[in-house]
Enzyme design. Structure first.
Site, PDB file in Angstrom:
ATOM      1  N   GLY A  18      65.211  -3.089 -45.547  1.00  0.00           N
ATOM      2  CA  GLY A  18      66.500  -3.764 -45.712  1.00  0.00           C
ATOM      3  C   GLY A  18      67.035  -4.270 -44.388  1.00  0.00           C
ATOM      4  O   GLY A  18      68.232  -4.154 -44.095  1.00  0.00           O
ATOM      5  N   GLY A  22      73.337  -6.499 -42.826  1.00  0.00           N
ATOM      6  CA  GLY A  22      74.130  -5.280 -42.680  1.00  0.00           C
ATOM      7  C   GLY A  22      73.561  -4.251 -41.713  1.00  0.00           C
ATOM      8  O   GLY A  22      73.155  -4.572 -40.592  1.00  0.00           O
ATOM      9  N   TYR A 158      75.545   5.690 -58.302  1.00  0.00           N
ATOM     10  CA  TYR A 158      75.355   5.433 -56.862  1.00  0.00           C
ATOM     11  C   TYR A 158      75.439   6.758 -56.096  1.00  0.00           C
ATOM     12  O   TYR A 158      74.563   7.088 -55.301  1.00  0.00           O
ATOM     13  CB  TYR A 158      76.391   4.437 -56.346  1.00  0.00           C
ATOM     14  CG  TYR A 158      76.243   4.211 -54.852  1.00  0.00           C
ATOM     15  CD1 TYR A 158      75.152   3.490 -54.353  1.00  0.00           C
ATOM     16  CD2 TYR A 158      77.147   4.748 -53.938  1.00  0.00           C
ATOM     17  CE1 TYR A 158      74.986   3.320 -52.981  1.00  0.00           C
ATOM     18  CE2 TYR A 158      76.985   4.572 -52.574  1.00  0.00           C
ATOM     19  CZ  TYR A 158      75.896   3.853 -52.098  1.00  0.00           C
ATOM     20  OH  TYR A 158      75.724   3.686 -50.741  1.00  0.00           O
ATOM     21  N   THR A 193      79.752  -4.739 -44.766  1.00  0.00           N
ATOM     22  CA  THR A 193      78.463  -5.454 -44.762  1.00  0.00           C
ATOM     23  C   THR A 193      78.452  -6.297 -46.044  1.00  0.00           C
ATOM     24  O   THR A 193      79.501  -6.532 -46.648  1.00  0.00           O
ATOM     25  CB  THR A 193      77.300  -4.445 -44.818  1.00  0.00           C
ATOM     26  OG1 THR A 193      77.438  -3.693 -46.037  1.00  0.00           O
ATOM     27  CG2 THR A 193      77.300  -3.479 -43.632  1.00  0.00           C
TER      28      THR A 193
HETATM   29  P1  NDP Z   1      73.692  -4.832 -47.346  1.00  0.00           P
HETATM   30  O1  NDP Z   1      73.845  -5.310 -48.751  1.00  0.00           O
HETATM   31  O2  NDP Z   1      74.258  -5.644 -46.252  1.00  0.00           O
HETATM   32  O3  NDP Z   1      72.147  -4.564 -47.028  1.00  0.00           O
HETATM   33  C1  NDP Z   1      71.292  -4.003 -47.972  1.00  0.00           C
HETATM   34  C2  NDP Z   1      69.865  -4.243 -47.541  1.00  0.00           C
HETATM   35  O4  NDP Z   1      68.991  -3.607 -48.487  1.00  0.00           O
HETATM   36  C3  NDP Z   1      69.517  -5.719 -47.503  1.00  0.00           C
HETATM   37  O5  NDP Z   1      68.830  -5.991 -46.310  1.00  0.00           O
HETATM   38  C4  NDP Z   1      68.595  -5.892 -48.695  1.00  0.00           C
HETATM   39  O6  NDP Z   1      67.579  -6.832 -48.372  1.00  0.00           O
HETATM   40  C5  NDP Z   1      67.979  -4.506 -48.831  1.00  0.00           C
HETATM   41  N1  NDP Z   1      67.509  -4.275 -50.190  1.00  0.00           N
HETATM   42  C6  NDP Z   1      68.256  -4.117 -51.314  1.00  0.00           C
HETATM   43  N2  NDP Z   1      67.444  -3.977 -52.381  1.00  0.00           N
HETATM   44  C7  NDP Z   1      66.170  -4.052 -51.909  1.00  0.00           C
HETATM   45  C8  NDP Z   1      64.893  -3.983 -52.509  1.00  0.00           C
HETATM   46  N3  NDP Z   1      64.741  -3.813 -53.837  1.00  0.00           N
HETATM   47  N4  NDP Z   1      63.790  -4.105 -51.734  1.00  0.00           N
HETATM   48  C9  NDP Z   1      63.920  -4.278 -50.393  1.00  0.00           C
HETATM   49  N5  NDP Z   1      65.091  -4.348 -49.764  1.00  0.00           N
HETATM   50  C10 NDP Z   1      66.209  -4.243 -50.515  1.00  0.00           C
HETATM   51  O7  NDP Z   1      74.339  -3.376 -47.345  1.00  0.00           O
HETATM   52  P2  NDP Z   1      74.399  -2.228 -46.228  1.00  0.00           P
HETATM   53  O8  NDP Z   1      73.816  -2.687 -44.967  1.00  0.00           O
HETATM   54  O9  NDP Z   1      75.765  -1.715 -46.237  1.00  0.00           O
HETATM   55  O10 NDP Z   1      73.468  -1.135 -46.920  1.00  0.00           O
HETATM   56  C11 NDP Z   1      72.402  -0.492 -46.260  1.00  0.00           C
HETATM   57  C12 NDP Z   1      72.342   0.950 -46.732  1.00  0.00           C
HETATM   58  O11 NDP Z   1      73.518   1.616 -46.333  1.00  0.00           O
HETATM   59  C13 NDP Z   1      72.244   1.142 -48.242  1.00  0.00           C
HETATM   60  O12 NDP Z   1      71.306   2.151 -48.509  1.00  0.00           O
HETATM   61  C14 NDP Z   1      73.640   1.590 -48.635  1.00  0.00           C
HETATM   62  O13 NDP Z   1      73.646   2.369 -49.790  1.00  0.00           O
HETATM   63  C15 NDP Z   1      74.017   2.377 -47.404  1.00  0.00           C
HETATM   64  N6  NDP Z   1      75.442   2.616 -47.206  1.00  0.00           N
HETATM   65  C16 NDP Z   1      76.297   1.556 -47.087  1.00  0.00           C
HETATM   66  C17 NDP Z   1      77.658   1.799 -46.892  1.00  0.00           C
HETATM   67  C18 NDP Z   1      78.655   0.701 -46.819  1.00  0.00           C
HETATM   68  O14 NDP Z   1      79.865   0.985 -46.976  1.00  0.00           O
HETATM   69  N7  NDP Z   1      78.257  -0.541 -46.565  1.00  0.00           N
HETATM   70  C19 NDP Z   1      78.155   3.172 -46.751  1.00  0.00           C
HETATM   71  C20 NDP Z   1      77.174   4.182 -46.917  1.00  0.00           C
HETATM   72  C21 NDP Z   1      75.862   3.911 -47.100  1.00  0.00           C
HETATM   73  P3  NDP Z   1      67.048  -8.006 -49.340  1.00  0.00           P
HETATM   74  O15 NDP Z   1      68.171  -8.388 -50.246  1.00  0.00           O
HETATM   75  O16 NDP Z   1      66.597  -9.069 -48.396  1.00  0.00           O
HETATM   76  O17 NDP Z   1      65.888  -7.362 -50.055  1.00  0.00           O
HETATM   77  C1  8X3 Z   2      78.960   3.276 -49.647  1.00  0.00           C
HETATM   78  C2  8X3 Z   2      80.287   3.845 -49.280  1.00  0.00           C
HETATM   79  O1  8X3 Z   2      82.386   4.938 -50.163  1.00  0.00           O
HETATM   80  O2  8X3 Z   2      81.645   2.869 -51.247  1.00  0.00           O
HETATM   81  O3  8X3 Z   2      78.010   4.292 -49.651  1.00  0.00           O
HETATM   82  O4  8X3 Z   2      80.472   4.924 -51.636  1.00  0.00           O
HETATM   83  S1  8X3 Z   2      81.206   4.154 -50.659  1.00  0.00           S
END
Ligand code: NDP
Ligand code: 8X3
Length: 258
Positions: A18, A22, A158, A193
């Site tokens: 990913g 983000g 989730y 993000t």
């Molecule tokens: P984004 O949506 O900005 O990034 C998500 C990334 O995951 C993208 O690069 C996307 O790439 C990739 N992705 C999603 N599905 C797939 C798939 N099937 N195969 C390969 N790649 C995939 O979100 P974030 O950067 O915020 O999320 C990153 C991680 O952080 C996640 O695991 C999320 O749960 C976690 N997280 C986020 C929080 C937040 O508040 N933002 C808080 C806590 C945890 P592409 O679409 O190019 O495949």
């Molecule tokens: C993403 C953060 O608080 O929306 O993991 O679950 S929250």
């Protein structure tokens, strides 16, 4: 290809799932600046190519969908030196979909979250772990969430997928005792993000409202922590990092009064 950068992670190979947006993109940027060579993975190849072009150090783009087991296995089997020996795996790819209560939730959304956040993380980890154990060197950094521990309305599946990540991280650590392979689970709260745009299926107004009037964490804040955990001395294992914005906290128990 860019020349290697000198830093605390010089000579190491880091694979980030990913990396196209983000937290993953920020991790790639900071890991590259710290000297690691990068394997950039995700489905949106053009974004990965753009990222590769702006990284200070060497990188390789590998397009695959983490939820497709054969795709993951085939792509990772194609990795060639110097990218084949992955020292640091950042299991970051993931998503939340919807905030409906469980009795109204979409089974399709639930399956996608399980397939991506749980099964995808397993496919990539299982493919790369034997090499780390054989080399007696490596580090798996999982991106969990505060949602693993603290429930909130609509977080249902989730939160459950991130509880899986939490427990799997701890069990990995148990299995890897006696090896020099480390395991870290980073559990962020709100990070601005594309996460909320994805969660609300492109509804930008609803996504923006999530962060209105408060200061969320940035992707770079999380990437900083990833680099910090990865650059500790080899005998130091950071098990778990829970991090929230100063502007976020816990709610009280909800009570329905009649
Ligand atoms: P984004 O949506 O900005 O990034 C998500 C990334 O995951 C993208 O690069 C996307 O790439 C990739 N992705 C999603 N599905 C797939 C798939 N099937 N195969 C390969 N790649 C995939 O979100 P974030 O950067 O915020 O999320 C990153 C991680 O952080 C996640 O695991 C999320 O749960 C976690 N997280 C986020 C929080 C937040 O508040 N933002 C808080 C806590 C945890 P592409 O679409 O190019 O495949
Ligand atoms: C993403 C953060 O608080 O929306 O993991 O679950 S929250």
């Amino acid at each position: 290809m860019n020349a290697p950068v000198q830093g605390p992670l010089s000579g190491q190979t880091a694979l980030v799932t990913g990396a196209s947006s983000g937290i993953g993109a920020a991790c790639a940027e900071l890991l590259s600046a710290a000297g690691a060579r990068l394997v950039l993975t995700g489905r949106r190849e053009s974004l990965l190519e753009e990222l590769a072009a702006r990284l200070p150090g060497p990188s390789h783009v590998l397009r695959f969908d983490v939820s497709q087991r054969r795709e993951v296995e085939d792509a990772l089997a194609r990795l060639a030196p110097p990218f084949a020996e992955v020292d640091l795996l950042v299991n970051n790819a993931g998503l939340g979909l919807g905030l409906d209560p469980a009795h109204q939730g979409s089974l399709d959304d639930w399956e996608r979250m399980v397939d991506t956040n749980c099964k995808g993380l397993l496919y990539v980890t299982r493919a790369l772990l034997p090499g780390m154990v054989a080399r007696n060197r490596g580090h798996v950094v999982n991106i969990g969430s505060v949602a693993a521990t603290y429930p909130y309305p609509g977080g249902n599946v989730y939160g459950a997928t991130k509880a899986f990540v939490h427990q799997f991280s701890q069990n990995l650590k148990a299995d890897l005792l006696g090896t020099r392979v480390r395991v870290t689970n980073i559990e962020p709260g709100m990070v601005e993000t594309e996460f909320s745009v994805v969660r609300f299926k492109g509804d930008a107004a609803r996504a923006n409202a999530t962060y209105a009037g408060m200061e969320p964490l940035t992707a770079r804040d999380i990437a900083d922590i990833v680099v910090w955990t990865a650059s500790r001395p080899a005998h130091v294992n950071i098990n778990l990092v829970e991090v929230m914005p100063a502007d976020q906290a816990f709610g009280s128990f909800a009570v329905k009064r009649r």
